[in-house]
Scaffold this motif. Structure first.
Motif, PDB file in Angstrom:
ATOM      1  N   SER A  70       0.821  -1.215   0.000  1.00 50.00           N
ATOM      2  CA  SER A  70       0.000   0.000   0.000  1.00 50.00           C
ATOM      3  C   SER A  70       0.851   1.259   0.000  1.00 50.00           C
ATOM      4  CB  SER A  70      -0.932  -0.005   1.204  1.00 50.00           C
ATOM      5  OG  SER A  70      -1.684  -1.187   1.245  1.00 50.00           O
ATOM      6  N   PHE A 124       2.268   2.182  -3.348  1.00 50.39           N
ATOM      7  CA  PHE A 124       1.285   2.812  -4.251  1.00 50.39           C
ATOM      8  C   PHE A 124       1.052   4.272  -3.849  1.00 50.39           C
ATOM      9  CE2 PHE A 124      -0.553  -0.263  -7.212  1.00 50.39           C
ATOM     10  CZ  PHE A 124       0.081  -1.423  -6.792  1.00 50.39           C
ATOM     11  N   GLU A 132      -7.200  11.552  -7.363  1.00 56.35           N
ATOM     12  CA  GLU A 132      -7.820  10.295  -7.766  1.00 56.35           C
ATOM     13  C   GLU A 132      -7.180   9.753  -9.042  1.00 56.35           C
ATOM     14  OE1 GLU A 132     -11.974  10.811  -7.625  1.00 56.35           O
ATOM     15  OE2 GLU A 132     -12.245   8.819  -6.743  1.00 56.35           O
ATOM     16  N   THR A 186      -5.139   6.185  -9.657  1.00 59.42           N
ATOM     17  CA  THR A 186      -5.477   5.182 -10.671  1.00 59.42           C
ATOM     18  C   THR A 186      -4.290   4.890 -11.571  1.00 59.42           C
ATOM     19  OG1 THR A 186      -7.703   6.112 -10.623  1.00 59.42           O
ATOM     20  CG2 THR A 186      -7.205   4.526 -12.357  1.00 59.42           C
ATOM     21  N   ILE A 187      -3.605   5.948 -11.979  1.00 60.04           N
ATOM     22  CA  ILE A 187      -2.410   5.723 -12.809  1.00 60.04           C
ATOM     23  C   ILE A 187      -1.378   4.897 -12.044  1.00 60.04           C
ATOM     24  CG2 ILE A 187      -0.471   6.849 -13.966  1.00 60.04           C
ATOM     25  CD1 ILE A 187      -2.292   9.182 -14.601  1.00 60.04           C
ATOM     26  N   ALA A 212      -1.973   2.740  -9.773  1.00 63.33           N
ATOM     27  CA  ALA A 212      -2.440   1.355  -9.705  1.00 63.33           C
ATOM     28  C   ALA A 212      -2.126   0.618 -11.000  1.00 63.33           C
ATOM     29  CB  ALA A 212      -3.944   1.327  -9.423  1.00 63.33           C
ATOM     30  N   VAL A 213      -2.384   1.263 -12.116  1.00 62.36           N
ATOM     31  CA  VAL A 213      -2.124   0.607 -13.400  1.00 62.36           C
ATOM     32  C   VAL A 213      -0.622   0.421 -13.610  1.00 62.36           C
ATOM     33  CG1 VAL A 213      -2.352   0.820 -15.896  1.00 62.36           C
ATOM     34  CG2 VAL A 213      -4.244   1.504 -14.411  1.00 62.36           C
ATOM     35  N   ALA A 214       0.122   1.478 -13.346  1.00 62.87           N
ATOM     36  CA  ALA A 214       1.552   1.433 -13.641  1.00 62.87           C
ATOM     37  C   ALA A 214       2.296   0.476 -12.708  1.00 62.87           C
ATOM     38  CB  ALA A 214       2.138   2.836 -13.524  1.00 62.87           C
ATOM     39  N   ARG A 234      -4.505  14.591 -21.460  1.00 65.38           N
ATOM     40  CA  ARG A 234      -5.418  13.553 -21.021  1.00 65.38           C
ATOM     41  C   ARG A 234      -6.538  13.409 -22.034  1.00 65.38           C
ATOM     42  NH1 ARG A 234      -6.895   9.282 -18.965  1.00 65.38           N
ATOM     43  NH2 ARG A 234      -8.396   9.094 -17.270  1.00 65.38           N
ATOM     44  N   GLU A 275      -9.954  12.423 -22.995  1.00 63.78           N
ATOM     45  CA  GLU A 275     -11.176  12.175 -22.200  1.00 63.78           C
ATOM     46  C   GLU A 275     -11.577  10.714 -22.428  1.00 63.78           C
ATOM     47  OE1 GLU A 275     -14.885  11.848 -20.410  1.00 63.78           O
ATOM     48  OE2 GLU A 275     -14.442  11.324 -22.480  1.00 63.78           O
TER      49      GLU A 275
END
Lengths: 199, 199, 199, 199
Positions: A126, A129, A147, A151-152, A154-156, A197, A199
């Motif tokens: 944790s 991250f 946020e 998320t990025i 988490a993906v990366a 970014r 959309e």
DNA sequence: AATGAATGAGATTTCATTCAT
DNA sequence: TATGAATGAAATCTCATTCAT
């Protein structure tokens, strides 16, 4: 012998726990591996129970982890985004490698003994991250929400974690070459971070 | 009851194996959960050993997996890259969710009983990576080598796998929102695939 | 065999507990005495722990005791003080004899496991003293206070109890002849009860 | 410290034996209570075995007992029967109190190790009964047989013994007041001794 | 098809005792 | 004299498996 029996017990126990799981490792095996007579209970001079061995093992791993983490601060300021990402990736994989025993142990026991392992998971996963998400918000050119950063992250980081989770926990070998993995990862991430970014 | 005792045994055994691991689950627990008298050995009317229960459980999971895989072909041809990636991501997460018991089981026992579980791992993990790499080579505009495709697959699918491995195996909850995760993932991946490969 | 294994276990366990004490009796001994394979843990199909065997044994003894106590009411009304005292003495000794195992067990374990044995002691000892004190207040010609009755009961019943405590618990044999003991006891007690209380 | 380690070991061992029984007391507990490092085996500098500690403890208690007994002769000649009985009762209870540890120990171990404890029982119990029977034959006005004297001694001393056996061994508290007990006891006994033997 | 009972093997833990220092 | 460490033996308890019914 230069190492104390207590240390040898922890070392061998963690190795065996990682190999055969907690339940799959017997006190006799640990004693034998630590140079004691198996079945004679010599381990109990140093630990009150099998659980206490596990707790001490996790504690030691976490102490090492904390030491490693101190180095992390040195890595960041290079100026070049790709260079920094490369360092972060290398560092993360190295850290995971040095904790592969703990990782295997967590995977096999995490759901059975939450009280013992929650802290370890927090430290090992944790916080990584969170830290990476924090780094992202500071480092990207265009402003991103907390946020979005999470998320990025988490993906990366997920990519890097799964590389080790698959190999060490599930025993699957997908690809061999760390450097290729890292360079692809850096490429994907910098492409994402540098472009507006979508959309 | 419409389910046979044999099926109930498999179902409950897999659930318990996932929760407490193979060693951590006793025949008595399985019998009790399946509606038999615990400790009476009624399970042995249907299976020769505890191992046989595990084998049947894995077999059943793999059969379900094979059925799921048949649907995969339907998903692909949409024309729009982002739409296809979104579908792939959704499908992959759904598949992982439906195999979370198997995943947990693999994590706790994978290293001890290779004979039984190697096949399962191959089906669940390796083939997914291979298929996705194959899809990549066909689908990307610029030509990419097989090796490059494999690496991109490892990075990309790794994100999705780790989302489930962390949650189901280690018990860590990083992020909550699947749709946000998927959209970020699709964004990163399409950014990578559409832009020229940065050496 | 007409007796159930469970009953045989209790019977043999109580015998062994009485002979060697609770700690001095092993599960293996109990199993062997009950006709099970020693060391195979067959006892655990019938009891959850060694403690549970003890609890069941005490419970059974107390149930027998309660049954015996029902007879007590029949004994009293004879009209003649000496005859009644004789009956009471005989009854008390018989009761103590039938509970000698329990007595030995209480002696060796009472201070270690109060929660289990407090009830047993109360049933076997305290209530006997209370009942006899009650009988005294009703039966004596001159009126005596409750406190006096209790003290006389303590002295009088103490003689009978110690006869069995010394023999069964300490293993000392003082005198052999119960009838002589009883007649002396009756003589002393009736002498006390019939003559005016000497301040 | 003025006490030797050896003495401290005996003192603490007897206390612990009394509290938890011989088997229930570990060498580690004794060492810890005696100020030695528990589990280091320091006790074996002073005793060859756990049994030897018990033997030394009993021996010491018996030596104290013998010393106490020497005083007994001083007590007797007062001329007044009731006064002498009162003294005897007080003395007996005091003696039993000072040997309560030994008493508890005998109760928990008497049947297992006769070789060590038979002597102690004889000293503490049997000889008391013999001596009192002897005193009775000398002291009563009407002549009584040796057998009668023994039976009266059994009944009379039994009351005093049971007062302590119930309290110290079984943990039952019947009555609180020693003086009331003694005065009742003296009353009953003098009533018996002074009146003609009833049939 | 299911149950009650039993068993062999083995796991964790305890403990009196020994030994080198 | 005392300690740290180790060991052999045994005790409690668990569990996969078998068997007669």
């Amino acid at each position: 012998m230069s190492t104390s029996t207590r240390d040898r017990i922890i070392t061998e126990a963690m190795r065996l726990f990682g190999e055969h799981g907690y339940r799959g490792t017997t006190i006799m095996q640990i004693e034998a591996a630590a140079g004691l007579t198996p079945g004679a209970g010599g381990l109990y001079r140093h630990f009150n129970s099998k659980d206490a061995v596990l707790a001490a093992g996790i504690e030691r791993q976490l102490a090492r982890l904390a030491a490693l983490r101190d180095i992390r601060r040195l890595l960041t300021p290079l100026g070049d985004l790709r260079a920094e990402l490369t360092l972060i990736a290398r560092y993360s994989l190295t850290e995971l490698d040095s904790e592969s025993e703990l990782l295997r142990l967590l995977a096999s026991e995490a759901r059975n003994r939450p009280q013992l392992l929650t802290v370890a998971v927090e430290q090992l996963v944790s916080s990584t991250f969170r830290d990476f998400a924090g780094w992202l918000t500071e480092r990207t050119e265009r402003p991103i929400s907390e946020e979005e950063a999470h998320t990025i992250a988490a993906v990366a980081l997920g990519s890097l974690f799964s590389s080790r989770l698959l190999r060490d926990v599930l025993g699957v070998s997908i690809e061999a070459d760390d450097e290729r993995l890292i360079s692809t990862w850096v490429g994907m991430l910098s492409a994402t971070l540098s472009q507006p970014r979508a959309e």
